[in-house]
Scaffold this active site. Structure first.
Site, PDB file in Angstrom:
ATOM      1  N   TYR A   3       0.851  -1.183   0.000  1.00  0.00           N
ATOM      2  CA  TYR A   3       0.000   0.000   0.000  1.00  0.00           C
ATOM      3  C   TYR A   3       0.886   1.231   0.000  1.00  0.00           C
ATOM      4  O   TYR A   3       1.833   1.327   0.790  1.00  0.00           O
ATOM      5  CB  TYR A   3      -0.900   0.017   1.245  1.00  0.00           C
ATOM      6  CG  TYR A   3      -1.723   1.283   1.373  1.00  0.00           C
ATOM      7  CD1 TYR A   3      -3.015   1.340   0.867  1.00  0.00           C
ATOM      8  CD2 TYR A   3      -1.204   2.419   1.988  1.00  0.00           C
ATOM      9  CE1 TYR A   3      -3.768   2.510   0.969  1.00  0.00           C
ATOM     10  CE2 TYR A   3      -1.951   3.591   2.097  1.00  0.00           C
ATOM     11  CZ  TYR A   3      -3.220   3.619   1.585  1.00  0.00           C
ATOM     12  OH  TYR A   3      -3.957   4.780   1.682  1.00  0.00           O
ATOM     13  N   GLU A  56      -3.504   7.380  -4.140  1.00  0.00           N
ATOM     14  CA  GLU A  56      -3.411   6.082  -3.454  1.00  0.00           C
ATOM     15  C   GLU A  56      -3.227   4.958  -4.457  1.00  0.00           C
ATOM     16  O   GLU A  56      -3.906   4.917  -5.485  1.00  0.00           O
ATOM     17  CB  GLU A  56      -4.683   5.851  -2.633  1.00  0.00           C
ATOM     18  CG  GLU A  56      -4.700   4.524  -1.885  1.00  0.00           C
ATOM     19  CD  GLU A  56      -5.991   4.329  -1.109  1.00  0.00           C
ATOM     20  OE1 GLU A  56      -6.067   4.818   0.039  1.00  0.00           O
ATOM     21  OE2 GLU A  56      -6.932   3.709  -1.655  1.00  0.00           O
TER      22      GLU A  56
END
Length: 380
Positions: free
Chosen positions: A102, A190
């Site tokens: 992530y 993101e």
């Protein structure tokens, strides 16, 4: 302002961030044609909606034949995910995955800086990782005067990787993501997941971006990407007319001049046991036309049972507000009760104008909110 995954991936590709081959489709037939043209053995079909949780809702499916692509495209295009109907799907070339990570850049208002957030737990909701295993979250504040030079990018990359080749790849991706974030006035970039393939390559499998609405005047390429919901379209229309509007879920429509007074008015409504239907600040103006447009906006909300108008006359003159209200109801047919509290500049003149009209005039904010709550409660 949010954008779809396919739009974020186009921006990623423009900045040299590695993404897999993909095609946007609006029908099952288009998905089949895209599958044939891509030449990939296996593809991923992903619902394009402006919300998360697509995988859990069944909005992401694998396919490796023409028949599977067509059938699964039809399934996804017929879905609704968190009240968002799926009208577009993204067909992506599938990728073998050795590990998932992530990575994101986000504005942290407490830190007053951009923050880089990374984790080895990619592919899952980062909020649950932060709650259950906070030690797996790496946070790094980015000094805007320094940015993300090579030495810092590599230092941060080694938080996730011990091998130099992988760390170098991540460092380059981090720098490109940060450049994209800054240059496009984003509030979030993101990648979840950023995957490591069996051949040792890092690829952004997903892409998510949101942008600062207040910076869109200098982002002519980004602003047209907006896909506004019905409520957001109303808010944008209100902004174009010179006032601030946010839709809520209550039954008491509010029209106030000044953001602070608007917040106080909503607090008073809650204190009296009611629920505001909106935040509406008409600003420091004496323009009767603005009052008319604001009234039309309030009365267009079917949930509104009563309207409360709370005006403090400083720059805004109370008699002009009263004139605007009277004019508005010459143009609008409505039997919804309207309570008006005027105080400040020309308040007596304003109240005099409203005498004998359909408006209920209150002297104090407490009296006005109490009347509004009482009327709203009796209308059910």
């Amino acid at each position: 302002m949010k954008v779809h995954e396919y739009q974020a991936k186009e921006l990623f590709a423009a900045y040299g961030i590695p993404v897999k081959s993909h095609r946007l489709c609006q029908t099952a037939h288009e998905a089949v044609e895209a599958y044939r043209s891509m030449g990939a053995e296996e593809v991923v079909l992903k619902a394009q909606v402006l919300t998360g949780g697509r995988g859990k809702a069944g909005g992401i499916k694998l396919a490796n034949t023409v028949e599977e692509v067509e059938n699964k495209a039809r399934q996804i295009l017929g879905m609704t995910i968190k009240d968002y109907p799926v009208q577009k799907i993204l067909l992506c070339e599938a990728e073998d995955i050795s590990a998932e990570f992530y990575v994101s850049f986000v504005v942290d208002r407490n830190q007053k800086s951009v923050v880089l957030i990374m984790s080895t737990e990619g592919g899952v909701e980062i909020e649950s990782v932060a709650w259950e295993a906070p030690e797996k979250i790496h946070r790094h504040s980015i000094d805007p005067l320094i940015g993300l030079p090579d030495f810092l990018a590599r230092r941060y990359a080694f938080c996730l990787f011990s091998q130099i080749d992988e760390a170098n790849q991540l460092a380059v991706i981090l720098q490109k993501l940060y450049k994209l974030f800054v240059e496009k006035d984003a509030s979030l970039v993101e990648v979840n997941p950023l995957v490591l393939t069996p051949t040792g390559k890092l690829v952004a499998i997903d892409a998510k971006m949101t942008f600062d609405d207040n910076a869109m005047f200098r982002q002519p390429e980004i602003e047209p990407l907006a896909e506004l919901s019905e409520e957001e379209q109303v808010e944008a229309s209100a902004k174009a007319k010179g006032f601030s509007y946010v839709s809520l879920n209550g039954e008491i429509g509010c029209m106030v001049n000044g953001a602070g007074l608007a917040m106080a008015t909503m607090d008073m409504i809650k204190l009296q046991g009611g629920t505001p239907a909106n935040f509406l600040d008409i600003g420091g103006s004496s323009n009767p036309r603005k009052v008319i447009e604001a009234m039309k906006l309030l009365l267009s909300d079917s949930r509104v049972k009563v309207v409360l108008i709370n005006i403090f006359g400083g720059i805004t003159r109370c008699d002009d507000v009263a004139t605007g209200l009277l004019a508005a109801f010459n143009e609008i047919e409505s039997d919804i009760p309207v309570i008006v509290r005027l105080t400040g500049t020309n308040e007596n003149e304003g109240r005099e104008l409203l005498k004998g009209s359909r408006f209920l005039v209150a002297q104090t904010m407490c009296e006005a909110t109490r009347k509004a709550v009482d009327i709203a409660s009796k209308s059910y």
